[in-house]
Design an enzyme around this catalytic site. Structure first.
Site, mmCIF file in Angstrom:
data_model
loop_
_atom_site.group_PDB
_atom_site.id
_atom_site.type_symbol
_atom_site.label_atom_id
_atom_site.label_comp_id
_atom_site.label_asym_id
_atom_site.label_seq_id
_atom_site.Cartn_x
_atom_site.Cartn_y
_atom_site.Cartn_z
ATOM 1 N N HIS A 56 0.839 -1.208 0.000
ATOM 2 C CA HIS A 56 0.000 0.000 0.000
ATOM 3 C C HIS A 56 0.871 1.253 0.000
ATOM 4 C CE1 HIS A 56 -2.483 -3.258 1.625
ATOM 5 N NE2 HIS A 56 -3.536 -2.578 1.255
ATOM 6 N N HIS A 63 -3.824 3.347 -3.592
ATOM 7 C CA HIS A 63 -4.002 2.885 -2.206
ATOM 8 C C HIS A 63 -3.292 1.564 -1.953
ATOM 9 C CE1 HIS A 63 -5.864 1.515 1.518
ATOM 10 N NE2 HIS A 63 -6.185 0.400 0.902
ATOM 11 N N GLU A 68 -17.415 -3.207 25.194
ATOM 12 C CA GLU A 68 -16.612 -4.419 25.338
ATOM 13 C C GLU A 68 -15.402 -4.399 24.408
ATOM 14 O OE1 GLU A 68 -19.824 -4.387 24.423
ATOM 15 O OE2 GLU A 68 -20.866 -4.956 26.258
ATOM 16 N N HIS A 74 -28.169 -13.784 25.459
ATOM 17 C CA HIS A 74 -27.166 -13.629 26.511
ATOM 18 C C HIS A 74 -26.502 -14.956 26.894
ATOM 19 C CE1 HIS A 74 -28.954 -9.726 26.703
ATOM 20 N NE2 HIS A 74 -28.341 -9.364 27.786
#
Lengths: 662, 662
Positions: B33, B264, B411, B473
């Site tokens: 890149h 890129h 999280e 859950h």
């Protein structure tokens, strides 16, 4: 204080019905979350009374508004509303069985368990991100079928947790960018999280944040019905997606616990419930509703029934109604069948040596021509995933009639939006990224599997075969971890024919997501026949020599290696069958005698450029061999990596020979 | 135009060295890149020349600045800089071997492969979120040891992709909330993504977005050295974390390709490289650096060497240097050993019947008292994860001397921040959430495993045993999917003693993450002895009857069931051994004869309230039995669910009896 106006008094009574049902159900279950439903009850009452259009007598009516409870732990708000609105499957008995085995009133709202649950929520942020897909689908459908058939809104109640989760960023950016003005998010701004006040963990100015993403924002007191109505009205009128910050008191109405984290996730207790009943002037017994209040709720349903009747009249008279209905029912498979048969015949004639991602591009040209309801996209890897068929116009805020979505570098938001598009109905969404980044979208993939939502994940660059990008980009454990998700069909095709068959399977799916794992590197055409979709069998004998001494079983890019290994073994006088096993889930669904015939009794060697986990039990016995990966990959040209990690023709042949001569 | 000042001319030449090395290395590899390194070369040159303090002669010097290339695909920027600064392990030969097998110059920067690579990056957003942990660790260390020993900064180069990913939201919210003023993010605002211009997928006003999260923001022209310097200076002086929006041209210097997605992720080609050399007035051969330019870069290293020498003098004279050094080396294990021995003796005496999350809380009281370098936290589930020991003061922007972090409902950001805290050094971070939400943090857990970073994940509510919250859950496939991650140690202890042992293992770990799966529900104390850490063996005979007819093997909350099943079998005249298997990874590391002795030759039954995947091969043979889950859970009280899904004493006994009598 002035006497409340009739609107205010009635709305408060309607809200108190939610509060009472919530307190009683959580208490009966001795488990659940009363704080959010009680805090947002006034907002919900105003929202449904003034703004939401739906008809409990026809929960699947396509032009209904979508209501998404993103803060899914507040499930009793949704169940109470649906009970009060008169959904037939939500009698008081279900509320009394809140959180019990087999009840429709699961701890968190579960799609498919009860009418009026538009999406499974609970993992925070998912509802919001799914709603973005629903709101986008509404605009896309509107562009196709017009205002007469499609003219509805998407409403979301979201909590602080939803707005803290990273997925919320992907969702609101996408919604703002696409100008989804019919999406309104009601933020339960109660400034309380489980651990305490929100000042423990966030300082973000949410209004400024949403504005930065191109949203309209407005605030209200969540306990002032008039103010709530004015705020939602402003949100509805603004052409941008709207955030309504509802400044609420968690557990409002429980006089000694409101405003505290204590009422978030535990029953209030008999004493506090009694105090709340007095405080709210709600004298009724548990689960009992004042008839006038019930009637006020059911007036909403009557208004919705009228709206549905009017829509049905428009639908019956609409020239495009058959096309509309076909899109709703995921039709068009006969057209696809025929086109795919021609496509596969061409492949058998041309025998291209191409990457399966390229084969997927070829198959998609057929799919997208045959099925007008497909909507593609990629998380900014279009040229790598090869997900955009020629002529697929972009979906933009100026043209929702397009069929290709630049989801941006937002794998998680893409997966959730695809869920929302599919749940909304009328479209078959698919989206691409690299297989390694399935980890980013995993929570939304799991939800699709749990809900049984048919979406297609196109995951390219599916092994060390991607080469130089190295171990961060090389899936090693991803096939195993995705195969572990119940009700997700993972398919790793070996050549262009299997890839075409995989797309047929994905388009035919009705009850769960399909994930295609595709190679970056070129692979030869292996199949000689395509009269039957063998990929749908999960595994099949690609080379069946009759009496076999070994069975080599491989997936995707490693089937070529297994075939060459069988050739090498043949030179050494060993007869090996070769099984292509594109999908373990589909194979597991076959009859035992078919599976036994394919796998045979001879020693087996599995071959996959990934870890062995998931092969044992399903495909391999303890004594069988495996050629694959045992740890992370590395950065180097792909052929070097295959040699370095020992995934070679010689290694496979050696493994088989060693098993035979042991 | 005026003649450039000396600062500008020299900086441009220093930047052009990065550009030339990038073009040449990517061309040699025929992969990589070039766009980002060439676009951000001027920014990097100014940043290192004026602001960054480090010493290539001592890459691990604790008070160095941390430089994080969050846009990891631009790895050649980092390798070029480190080569020019004079890192001994980054000679030109390594640049010539860019992306080749065994080279230090992997496709994306890999922590541990080369000095000066502070973190593995590539999966977008991870570097930014990890840097937040590093910047927090700096402030926490500063609060403990003072300015004389800890006084450095964290610098990040991030791209559009990093800012679109959801994890960026979690990271910048946390950084803004905690007031991490020594964190500066240089945003490569090139308005180009892989699929095209950023207008394809985003409309967000990033400056406004960061400001909403409490950040200082400033913009500059990424190709104006004076403007860059002024912007970074302003960022450095502001007490808030800073975003420097660097308006750049991707591939700057490649006259025909700059500003386009084309540069890129693919080599520029010989022709364009020649054109760029002419355009940049860089006449040198590939990989050749003008001595004056090299000297300008090495002046940075000389300045850093002086800073390190001054620091070493301060360190040598510092009264707390031993404590500082011990924290750097993760010391204190002798103290922990002794305290844990006492703790386990108490457990054996008291024999508590408690959830393993509660047992973890008890163990943490010991751990946190013994080891001053632990830093706990939770993603807003403190009272559920039980991760905060008594007396643990909060880490806040007003008091970085605390030891407990309210990570918020983030999280993923938590897991990445923990990686950053551990990479920074001086602390042992641990953090809690529910096991089901390991899916949210999975990309950062994988990176910890790939890097070999010792962090501890405390994941409670580890099965259907959590009950009413339901299938969203309830982990079912999570143990399997986490065991699939190479170099991650998953431990699911069965009682309070195993939980204590698990914490010992976690605190002793040096080369990878440890994840504890803990129950919500109470479990009896099963162990009779604690003189040896049996959990560290991965699996061991908890009940060894000598000649056995069956072996029941279970983990965590199901070991109790296996023991009861053995009792039931004994009543039926069948002798069964019971194996507790808290960690498959640790068991796999044991000698083969130990493993064989534990597992025995008799028929085996595995018991775990999760799917079977991962048991076969490691623990079970094809012919062995398993009692567990085959799909998603449900919402109901836990005992009902165990019965409903058939994970019972009777089912385990039946499975064993059937195997024996088959």
């Amino acid at each position: 204080m002035n006497a409340p106006t009739s609107f205010e008094a009635t709305t408060r009574a309607m809200a108190n019905a939610i509060r009472a049902l919530t307190m009683d159900a959580v208490q009966a279950a001795n488990s659940g979350h009363p704080g959010m439903p009680m805090g947002m009850a006034d907002v919900a009452a105003v929202l449904f009374r003034r703004f939401v259009t739906l008809d409990p007598a026809d929960p699947q009516w396509p032009d209904r508004d979508r209501f998404v409870l993103s803060a899914g732990h507040g499930s009793m708000l949704l169940y109470a509303v649906n009970h009060l609105l008169g959904y037939a499957d939500m009698p008081a008995e279900e509320l009394k069985r809140f959180r019990q085995l087999g009840a429709r009133t699961a701890g968190h709202p579960e799609y498919g368990h009860a009418a009026g649950v538009e999406v499974t929520t609970g993992p925070l942020g998912q509802g919001l991100a799914t709603a973005v897909g629903m709101a986008l689908a509404e605009r896309m459908a509107n562009a196709r079928w017009g205002d007469a058939l499609v003219d509805h809104r998407t409403w979301v109640i979201a909590g602080d947790g939803c707005l803290m989760e990273g997925i919320s960023h992907e969702a609101i950016d996408l919604a703002g960018h696409l100008g989804l003005g019919r999406l309104v998010v009601l933020w339960d701004d109660n400034r309380i999280t489980i651990d305490g006040g929100t000042e423990l963990s966030t300082s973000t100015d949410q209004m400024a944040r949403f504005a930065a993403a191109g949203w309209h924002t407005v605030a209200c007191d969540a306990h002032d019905p008039g103010g709530i109505a004015a705020a939602i009205q402003a949100a509805q009128e603004d052409p941008r997606p709207s955030l309504v910050a509802c400044r609420s008191v968690i557990g409002w109405g429980a006089p000694n616990k409101q405003g505290s984290p204590d009422c978030h996730g535990a029953p209030l207790g008999a004493e506090e419930i009694a105090a709340a009943r007095a405080h709210l002037e709600w004298p009724h017994a548990p689960f009992e509703i004042d008839p006038a209040v019930r009637d006020a709720w059911q007036a909403i349903a009557r208004r919705g029934a009228q709206a549905r009747a009017a829509w049905q009249a428009r639908h019956a008279a609409h020239p495009d109604r058959e096309g509309f209905d076909e899109a709703q029912s995921r039709g068009g498979l006969e057209v696809l069948d025929a086109a795919m048969a021609r496509h596969k015949a061409r492949l058998l004639a041309d025998r291209p040596s191409i990457a399966t991602r390229k084969a997927s591009e070829l198959a998609l040209a057929v799919v997208n021509a045959a099925l007008p309801d497909t909507v593609g996209g990629s998380a900014d890897l279009t040229g790598s995933n090869l997900t955009r068929s020629a002529g697929m116009r972009l979906v933009t805020r100026a043209d929702y009639g397009g069929r290709y979505i630049h989801y941006g570098i937002r794998e998680h938001g893409m997966a959730a939006a695809m869920n929302g598009i599919a749940l909304h109905g009328g479209f078959r969404p698919y989206g691409g990224t690299f297989l390694a980044f399935a980890d980013y979208s995993r929570p939304a993939i799991r939800l699709a599997a749990l809900m049984g939502v048919p979406v297609t994940h196109v995951m390219t660059h599916d092994s060390i075969g991607l080469g130089e990008d190295g171990p961060t980009h090389q899936p090693v454990e991803h096939l195993a971890s995705l195969r572990a998700i119940p009700n997700l069909t993972v398919i790793r095709p070996a050549d262009a024919v299997e890839t075409a068959e995989s797309w047929e399977i994905a388009m035919e799916a009705t009850d769960g997501p399909v994930l295609l794992a595709l190679s970056r590197q070129n692979l030869p055409t292996l199949r000689d026949r395509a009269d039957r979709n063998l990929t749908a069998l999960g595994a099949y004998c690609l080379r069946d020599p009759g009496d076999r001494q070994a069975t080599l079983i491989a997936t995707g890019s490693e089937v070529e290696i297994a075939l060459a290994a069988a050739d090498l073994l043949a030179e050494q006088g060993i007869i090996a069958a070769v099984v292509s096993a594109p999908s373990f889930e589909l194979f597991a669904a076959q009859p035992a005698d078919y599976r036994a015939a394919v796998l045979g009794d001879a020693p087996r060697v599995g071959v996959e450029a990934a870890i062995r986990q998931g092969w044992d039990g399903a495909i391999l016995r303890t004594t069988d061999g495996f050629v694959g990966m045992t740890g992370f990959g590395a950065s180097a040209p792909a052929p070097d990596l295959y040699r370095h990690f020992g995934i070679t023709v010689e290694a496979v042949a050696d493994a088989a020979r060693n098993l035979i001569t042991e």
